[in-house]
Write an enzyme that holds these catalytic residues in place. Structure first.
Site, PDB file in Angstrom:
ATOM      1  N   LYS A   1     -14.236   7.822  16.724  1.00  0.00           N
ATOM      2  CA  LYS A   1     -14.353   6.357  16.805  1.00  0.00           C
ATOM      3  C   LYS A   1     -13.586   5.736  15.647  1.00  0.00           C
ATOM      4  O   LYS A   1     -13.764   6.143  14.494  1.00  0.00           O
ATOM      5  CB  LYS A   1     -15.822   5.940  16.739  1.00  0.00           C
TER       6      LYS A   1
ATOM      7  N   THR B   1     -18.197   8.734  21.512  1.00  0.00           N
ATOM      8  CA  THR B   1     -17.706   7.957  20.374  1.00  0.00           C
ATOM      9  C   THR B   1     -18.608   6.761  20.098  1.00  0.00           C
ATOM     10  O   THR B   1     -18.715   6.309  18.950  1.00  0.00           O
ATOM     11  CB  THR B   1     -16.259   7.489  20.613  1.00  0.00           C
ATOM     12  N   ASP B   2     -19.275   6.261  21.120  1.00  0.00           N
ATOM     13  CA  ASP B   2     -20.250   5.191  20.902  1.00  0.00           C
ATOM     14  C   ASP B   2     -21.411   5.677  20.040  1.00  0.00           C
ATOM     15  O   ASP B   2     -21.939   4.929  19.215  1.00  0.00           O
ATOM     16  CB  ASP B   2     -20.765   4.670  22.240  1.00  0.00           C
TER      17      ASP B   2
ATOM     18  N   PHE C   1      17.059  -2.215 -15.563  1.00  0.00           N
ATOM     19  CA  PHE C   1      17.580  -1.149 -14.703  1.00  0.00           C
ATOM     20  C   PHE C   1      19.080  -1.035 -14.942  1.00  0.00           C
ATOM     21  O   PHE C   1      19.855  -1.904 -14.549  1.00  0.00           O
ATOM     22  CB  PHE C   1      17.287  -1.431 -13.230  1.00  0.00           C
TER      23      PHE C   1
ATOM     24  N   ARG D   1      14.524  -8.225 -15.726  1.00  0.00           N
ATOM     25  CA  ARG D   1      14.478  -8.648 -14.333  1.00  0.00           C
ATOM     26  C   ARG D   1      13.034  -8.874 -13.921  1.00  0.00           C
ATOM     27  O   ARG D   1      12.091  -8.440 -14.595  1.00  0.00           O
ATOM     28  CB  ARG D   1      15.099  -7.592 -13.419  1.00  0.00           C
TER      29      ARG D   1
ATOM     30  N   VAL E   1      11.399   1.817 -11.989  1.00  0.00           N
ATOM     31  CA  VAL E   1      10.124   1.986 -11.301  1.00  0.00           C
ATOM     32  C   VAL E   1       9.670   3.437 -11.413  1.00  0.00           C
ATOM     33  O   VAL E   1       8.479   3.721 -11.604  1.00  0.00           O
ATOM     34  CB  VAL E   1      10.243   1.565  -9.822  1.00  0.00           C
ATOM     35  N   GLN E   2      10.626   4.378 -11.346  1.00  0.00           N
ATOM     36  CA  GLN E   2      10.288   5.795 -11.429  1.00  0.00           C
ATOM     37  C   GLN E   2       9.583   6.120 -12.749  1.00  0.00           C
ATOM     38  O   GLN E   2       8.563   6.826 -12.775  1.00  0.00           O
ATOM     39  CB  GLN E   2      11.549   6.655 -11.294  1.00  0.00           C
TER      40      GLN E   2
ATOM     41  N   ASN F   1       9.814  -1.635  -3.828  1.00  0.00           N
ATOM     42  CA  ASN F   1      10.345  -2.605  -4.777  1.00  0.00           C
ATOM     43  C   ASN F   1      10.520  -3.945  -4.073  1.00  0.00           C
ATOM     44  O   ASN F   1      11.357  -4.079  -3.178  1.00  0.00           O
ATOM     45  CB  ASN F   1      11.680  -2.099  -5.336  1.00  0.00           C
TER      46      ASN F   1
ATOM     47  N   HIS G   1      11.991  -7.250  -4.026  1.00  0.00           N
ATOM     48  CA  HIS G   1      13.122  -7.826  -4.752  1.00  0.00           C
ATOM     49  C   HIS G   1      13.026  -9.349  -4.855  1.00  0.00           C
ATOM     50  O   HIS G   1      12.654 -10.035  -3.904  1.00  0.00           O
ATOM     51  CB  HIS G   1      14.431  -7.455  -4.064  1.00  0.00           C
TER      52      HIS G   1
END
Length: 318
Positions: free
Chosen positions: A13, A58-59, A168, A185, A250-251, A277, A279
């Site tokens: 479910k 599933t109910d 960067f 930035r 970012v890395q 990212n 932008h």
């Protein structure tokens, strides 16, 4: 049809919505989950011979989820509640060997009143669209008295932005390069992260209805039984590093986040970040004689949702 064979089965479910109020006099706590329950076991004949005698409807899974939400003392901890739900199901039904429980917890934060931020006892605000996630596998394949579990928790859609403190440069330049190097930035991302705890053994319920769920005493901090505090530390570490790191990429910032999560939580085996990212492109105003593209003068930007960079990595305990 001898050319084909059934090789894997799983059913359940999805999107069971649960909201629970926990009352202590006038002081209330609330939690809202989206729950998925998937089961594996001796259910092949329901596919191959239309034999519904092996099917837990599933109910019924939905109803079990609501009943456990009512009676479980662990409802406020998504990891413990998911473990309780999965443990009950695999213990209750002899032919079910694995339960996969996925929870998504929506944000509800207590409203603070007045200049002193006095918390209201039963009024709440959704103060963000990020959600806590939990994925639990409860495994009874070794026997109903030898239950084990795997738990992965996380955060999704945690939108963050810093308007400075991110550079960067130094990347590869060739005939395909149009991106300019910058020493400052706007950096924005929607954080998706998951952290996996070390595997654990569970205590099997001994009551007739298999509703008991026992949390071991004297558990170690930083592990799955301490998951509420782990979640707080993971979120804090992610936001702290994002804000305070003089980001070279970012890395590099991502790796520092993961290092801190591992260092602060002894029971976490690995953490994975996915950082798209988002932008923000400075508007070129040279047409009117205005410099809005050099980092020191860039103040007006166009948010660009696509295409976007996508940075991902897993940091694991040695």
């Amino acid at each position: 049809m001898s050319e084909s064979v059934l090789t894997n089965t799983r059913y359940g479910k999805d999107l069971v919505r649960v909201f629970r109020v926990v009352r202590d006099g006038e002081f209330h706590q609330v939690v809202e989950y989206n729950v998925s329950v998937l089961l594996e076991g001796d259910i092949e004949t329901s596919y191959t011979f239309a034999d519904n005698s092996v099917v837990v409807a599933t109910d019924s899974m939905k109803n079990i989820t609501y009943y456990l939400a009512k009676i479980s003392p662990h409802i406020l901890s998504p990891e413990r509640f998911a473990l309780h739900l999965g443990t009950h199901i695999v213990s209750r039904y002899a032919h079910i060997h694995r339960a996969f429980i996925t929870l998504e917890r929506l944000r509800w934060s207590r409203i603070a009143l007045g200049a002193n931020d006095h918390p209201h006892p039963h009024s709440f605000i959704r103060d963000g669209n990020d959600r806590q996630t939990v994925e639990v596998e409860v495994d009874a394949s070794a026997g109903k008295d030898k239950l084990s579990a795997k738990v992965t928790s996380g955060i999704t859609d945690l939108l963050v932005l810093k308007s400075g403190g991110s550079a960067f440069h130094g990347f590869i330049h060739d005939e395909y390069t149009t991106l300019r190097e910058v020493d400052d930035r706007v950096l924005s991302t929607s954080v998706d992260l998951t952290y996996t705890f070390a595997p654990l053994s569970l205590i099997s319920p001994t009551d007739d209805k298999k509703l008991d769920f026992i949390v071991p005493e004297g558990f170690a901090l930083g592990g799955v039984w301490d998951a509420v505090n782990v979640a707080t530390r993971v979120r804090t570490a992610t936001l702290d590093i994002f804000a305070l790191d003089s980001s070279a990429s970012v890395q590099a910032t991502l790796f520092k986040m993961g290092q801190r999560v591992i260092a602060e939580n002894a029971g976490v085996a690995s953490v994975t970040y996915k950082l798209p990212n988002k932008h923000y492109i400075p508007v070129d105003m040279k047409y009117i004689g205005v410099d809005n593209t050099t980092p020191a003068n860039a103040e007006v930007f166009v948010p660009v949702s696509a295409p976007s960079g996508l940075i991902s990595a897993t940091i694991s305990r040695k």
